[in-house]
Design a protein around this motif. Sequence first.
Motif, PDB file in Angstrom:
ATOM      1  N   ASP A  92      -3.635  -0.400  -8.522  1.00  0.00           N
ATOM      2  CA  ASP A  92      -2.581  -0.206  -9.520  1.00  0.00           C
ATOM      3  C   ASP A  92      -1.952   1.178  -9.401  1.00  0.00           C
ATOM      4  O   ASP A  92      -1.226   1.608 -10.298  1.00  0.00           O
ATOM      5  CB  ASP A  92      -3.137  -0.420 -10.929  1.00  0.00           C
ATOM      6  CG  ASP A  92      -3.415  -1.886 -11.215  1.00  0.00           C
ATOM      7  OD1 ASP A  92      -2.627  -2.733 -10.751  1.00  0.00           O
ATOM      8  OD2 ASP A  92      -4.422  -2.199 -11.883  1.00  0.00           O
ATOM      9  N   THR A  93      -2.242   1.891  -8.312  1.00  0.00           N
ATOM     10  CA  THR A  93      -1.601   3.186  -8.076  1.00  0.00           C
ATOM     11  C   THR A  93      -0.777   3.089  -6.803  1.00  0.00           C
ATOM     12  O   THR A  93      -1.106   2.328  -5.884  1.00  0.00           O
ATOM     13  CB  THR A  93      -2.643   4.307  -7.922  1.00  0.00           C
ATOM     14  OG1 THR A  93      -3.377   4.114  -6.701  1.00  0.00           O
ATOM     15  CG2 THR A  93      -3.606   4.333  -9.106  1.00  0.00           C
ATOM     16  N   VAL A  94       0.295   3.874  -6.736  1.00  0.00           N
ATOM     17  CA  VAL A  94       1.160   3.840  -5.559  1.00  0.00           C
ATOM     18  C   VAL A  94       0.400   4.298  -4.326  1.00  0.00           C
ATOM     19  O   VAL A  94       0.493   3.670  -3.259  1.00  0.00           O
ATOM     20  CB  VAL A  94       2.410   4.711  -5.788  1.00  0.00           C
ATOM     21  CG1 VAL A  94       3.236   4.812  -4.507  1.00  0.00           C
ATOM     22  CG2 VAL A  94       3.264   4.138  -6.904  1.00  0.00           C
ATOM     23  N   ILE A  95      -0.361   5.358  -4.445  1.00  0.00           N
ATOM     24  CA  ILE A  95      -1.123   5.864  -3.295  1.00  0.00           C
ATOM     25  C   ILE A  95      -2.133   4.821  -2.827  1.00  0.00           C
ATOM     26  O   ILE A  95      -2.315   4.602  -1.613  1.00  0.00           O
ATOM     27  CB  ILE A  95      -1.845   7.177  -3.654  1.00  0.00           C
ATOM     28  CG1 ILE A  95      -0.820   8.274  -3.949  1.00  0.00           C
ATOM     29  CG2 ILE A  95      -2.774   7.608  -2.523  1.00  0.00           C
ATOM     30  CD1 ILE A  95       0.100   8.593  -2.792  1.00  0.00           C
ATOM     31  N   GLY A  96      -2.805   4.172  -3.768  1.00  0.00           N
ATOM     32  CA  GLY A  96      -3.766   3.135  -3.405  1.00  0.00           C
ATOM     33  C   GLY A  96      -3.106   1.988  -2.679  1.00  0.00           C
ATOM     34  O   GLY A  96      -3.631   1.459  -1.688  1.00  0.00           O
ATOM     35  N   LYS A  97      -1.948   1.559  -3.143  1.00  0.00           N
ATOM     36  CA  LYS A  97      -1.218   0.472  -2.493  1.00  0.00           C
ATOM     37  C   LYS A  97      -0.821   0.860  -1.073  1.00  0.00           C
ATOM     38  O   LYS A  97      -0.970   0.077  -0.131  1.00  0.00           O
ATOM     39  CB  LYS A  97       0.029   0.127  -3.312  1.00  0.00           C
ATOM     40  CG  LYS A  97      -0.224  -0.560  -4.643  1.00  0.00           C
ATOM     41  CD  LYS A  97       1.072  -0.756  -5.402  1.00  0.00           C
ATOM     42  CE  LYS A  97       0.850  -1.425  -6.746  1.00  0.00           C
ATOM     43  NZ  LYS A  97       0.452  -2.832  -6.620  1.00  0.00           N
ATOM     44  N   ILE A  98      -0.307   2.078  -0.929  1.00  0.00           N
ATOM     45  CA  ILE A  98       0.139   2.545   0.389  1.00  0.00           C
ATOM     46  C   ILE A  98      -1.022   2.546   1.382  1.00  0.00           C
ATOM     47  O   ILE A  98      -0.894   2.052   2.511  1.00  0.00           O
ATOM     48  CB  ILE A  98       0.757   3.947   0.276  1.00  0.00           C
ATOM     49  CG1 ILE A  98       2.098   3.864  -0.458  1.00  0.00           C
ATOM     50  CG2 ILE A  98       0.939   4.580   1.657  1.00  0.00           C
ATOM     51  CD1 ILE A  98       2.706   5.213  -0.774  1.00  0.00           C
ATOM     52  N   ALA A  99      -2.155   3.089   0.977  1.00  0.00           N
ATOM     53  CA  ALA A  99      -3.317   3.158   1.876  1.00  0.00           C
ATOM     54  C   ALA A  99      -3.789   1.770   2.278  1.00  0.00           C
ATOM     55  O   ALA A  99      -4.105   1.520   3.455  1.00  0.00           O
ATOM     56  CB  ALA A  99      -4.448   3.931   1.203  1.00  0.00           C
ATOM     57  N   ALA A 100      -3.841   0.835   1.313  1.00  0.00           N
ATOM     58  CA  ALA A 100      -4.338  -0.511   1.593  1.00  0.00           C
ATOM     59  C   ALA A 100      -3.381  -1.297   2.477  1.00  0.00           C
ATOM     60  O   ALA A 100      -3.807  -2.162   3.249  1.00  0.00           O
ATOM     61  CB  ALA A 100      -4.578  -1.256   0.285  1.00  0.00           C
ATOM     62  N   MET A 101      -2.088  -1.009   2.386  1.00  0.00           N
ATOM     63  CA  MET A 101      -1.122  -1.693   3.242  1.00  0.00           C
ATOM     64  C   MET A 101      -1.059  -1.075   4.629  1.00  0.00           C
ATOM     65  O   MET A 101      -0.873  -1.775   5.622  1.00  0.00           O
ATOM     66  CB  MET A 101       0.276  -1.656   2.593  1.00  0.00           C
ATOM     67  CG  MET A 101       0.443  -2.579   1.402  1.00  0.00           C
ATOM     68  SD  MET A 101       2.166  -2.662   0.824  1.00  0.00           S
ATOM     69  CE  MET A 101       2.276  -1.168  -0.162  1.00  0.00           C
ATOM     70  N   TRP A 102      -1.184   0.236   4.702  1.00  0.00           N
ATOM     71  CA  TRP A 102      -0.960   0.945   5.961  1.00  0.00           C
ATOM     72  C   TRP A 102      -1.914   0.498   7.073  1.00  0.00           C
ATOM     73  O   TRP A 102      -1.489   0.231   8.208  1.00  0.00           O
ATOM     74  CB  TRP A 102      -1.140   2.455   5.731  1.00  0.00           C
ATOM     75  CG  TRP A 102      -0.489   3.294   6.780  1.00  0.00           C
ATOM     76  CD1 TRP A 102      -0.828   3.379   8.105  1.00  0.00           C
ATOM     77  CD2 TRP A 102       0.644   4.136   6.598  1.00  0.00           C
ATOM     78  NE1 TRP A 102       0.008   4.242   8.759  1.00  0.00           N
ATOM     79  CE2 TRP A 102       0.931   4.727   7.857  1.00  0.00           C
ATOM     80  CE3 TRP A 102       1.431   4.467   5.494  1.00  0.00           C
ATOM     81  CZ2 TRP A 102       1.984   5.621   8.025  1.00  0.00           C
ATOM     82  CZ3 TRP A 102       2.474   5.360   5.676  1.00  0.00           C
ATOM     83  CH2 TRP A 102       2.737   5.916   6.924  1.00  0.00           C
ATOM     84  N   MET A 103      -3.180   0.393   6.760  1.00  0.00           N
ATOM     85  CA  MET A 103      -4.191   0.192   7.801  1.00  0.00           C
ATOM     86  C   MET A 103      -4.010  -1.096   8.602  1.00  0.00           C
ATOM     87  O   MET A 103      -3.933  -1.060   9.841  1.00  0.00           O
ATOM     88  CB  MET A 103      -5.589   0.286   7.187  1.00  0.00           C
ATOM     89  CG  MET A 103      -5.905   1.671   6.637  1.00  0.00           C
ATOM     90  SD  MET A 103      -7.557   1.789   5.860  1.00  0.00           S
ATOM     91  CE  MET A 103      -7.258   0.885   4.330  1.00  0.00           C
ATOM     92  N   PRO A 104      -3.923  -2.272   7.962  1.00  0.00           N
ATOM     93  CA  PRO A 104      -3.798  -3.491   8.769  1.00  0.00           C
ATOM     94  C   PRO A 104      -2.457  -3.614   9.485  1.00  0.00           C
ATOM     95  O   PRO A 104      -2.384  -4.210  10.563  1.00  0.00           O
ATOM     96  CB  PRO A 104      -3.992  -4.614   7.738  1.00  0.00           C
ATOM     97  CG  PRO A 104      -3.622  -3.995   6.430  1.00  0.00           C
ATOM     98  CD  PRO A 104      -4.046  -2.572   6.524  1.00  0.00           C
ATOM     99  N   ILE A 105      -1.385  -3.047   8.906  1.00  0.00           N
ATOM    100  CA  ILE A 105      -0.075  -3.146   9.549  1.00  0.00           C
ATOM    101  C   ILE A 105      -0.031  -2.290  10.813  1.00  0.00           C
ATOM    102  O   ILE A 105       0.520  -2.696  11.843  1.00  0.00           O
ATOM    103  CB  ILE A 105       1.037  -2.729   8.557  1.00  0.00           C
ATOM    104  CG1 ILE A 105       0.969  -3.596   7.294  1.00  0.00           C
ATOM    105  CG2 ILE A 105       2.399  -2.848   9.222  1.00  0.00           C
ATOM    106  CD1 ILE A 105       0.980  -5.089   7.548  1.00  0.00           C
ATOM    107  N   MET A 106      -0.602  -1.106  10.747  1.00  0.00           N
ATOM    108  CA  MET A 106      -0.698  -0.262  11.938  1.00  0.00           C
ATOM    109  C   MET A 106      -1.474  -0.993  13.030  1.00  0.00           C
ATOM    110  O   MET A 106      -1.094  -0.966  14.209  1.00  0.00           O
ATOM    111  CB  MET A 106      -1.392   1.053  11.586  1.00  0.00           C
ATOM    112  CG  MET A 106      -1.657   1.967  12.769  1.00  0.00           C
ATOM    113  SD  MET A 106      -2.529   3.491  12.308  1.00  0.00           S
ATOM    114  CE  MET A 106      -4.083   2.824  11.691  1.00  0.00           C
ATOM    115  N   LEU A 107      -2.542  -1.660  12.666  1.00  0.00           N
ATOM    116  CA  LEU A 107      -3.387  -2.364  13.633  1.00  0.00           C
ATOM    117  C   LEU A 107      -2.602  -3.443  14.359  1.00  0.00           C
ATOM    118  O   LEU A 107      -2.613  -3.513  15.595  1.00  0.00           O
ATOM    119  CB  LEU A 107      -4.601  -2.958  12.910  1.00  0.00           C
ATOM    120  CG  LEU A 107      -5.719  -3.569  13.769  1.00  0.00           C
ATOM    121  CD1 LEU A 107      -7.033  -3.572  12.993  1.00  0.00           C
ATOM    122  CD2 LEU A 107      -5.392  -5.001  14.195  1.00  0.00           C
TER     123      LEU A 107
END
Length: 294
Positions: free
Chosen positions: A189-204
């Motif tokens: 429910d935080t912007v930073i949390g959302k960004i981190a959770a989205m970033w990892m699999p998309i980079m992969l």
Amino acid sequence: MSDVSYVKPADLVKRLVAAGEYKALLSTRDTIIRAFMGGAILALGAAFAVTVTVNTGQPLLGALLFPVGFIMLYLMGFDLLTGVFMLVPLAWIDRRPGIGMKALLRNWGLVFLGNFLGAFLVAVLMAIIVTYGFDTDPNAVGQAIGEIGHGRTVGYAEHGAAGMLTLFVRGMMCNWMVCTGVAGAMMSDTVIGKIAAMWMPIMLFFYMGFEHSIVNMFLFPSGLLLGADFTIGDYLVWNEIPTVLGNVVGGLSFVGLTMYWTHAKTREPRLPASLTPHTTDIAVAEPAKVDVTR
């Protein structure tokens, strides 16, 4: 940080189902607008990643930065076909009112159309940029985009059925990671949390060269506009159609259904073999719950 910044899996699945229901019932106008912007922003992210890779010679850096587009579009509430491949079927499986096969296919069709129009617009704009309005040959970035289109159409065709299988599997693997990112957008429910959770699999998925149907709606039309050595038929048969099918299977199977089955339809825990249904020791028959998120 507040405890509500992390959404536990059982609650996450409820959010995924509710999101699928909402998107399936959204008006035609809003569905197309959101899909158009989703396709356009993701295409810009892909163009950015290719530019970074060409200018620095570091593919890993391009992959590291590619998720910027994906993150921006989801934070702004736009949609990708790859995401609704998972979300809308969950609402159907959960028997939400008004969600049947007709609603599912309507949503998929509208999002496909919107994504393609958005990605194609960026393809045209980028083709203008890398050729000075089609006045010169493509620059290094344009040439790289054309080579991607050639290698990932004709390159698969050269291997026949084995190439088609590889393409399909890459599509599956891609949307496994993308839908993990879609779920990640609702995992916090935080912007930073959302960004981190989205970033990892998309980079992969980007660095591994998996096949994403919407990214390809930008890369391959761009290649055709820039004179790359493949045809529209090559693009459809040896990339887009198998990629779409692989994306459906990967996202729904590896993320949507597995999350739904184990977190929405959780079975009763197994009792130790020494216990019987007639055990009267409540403290043993009902063991204390364990917080599995720690």
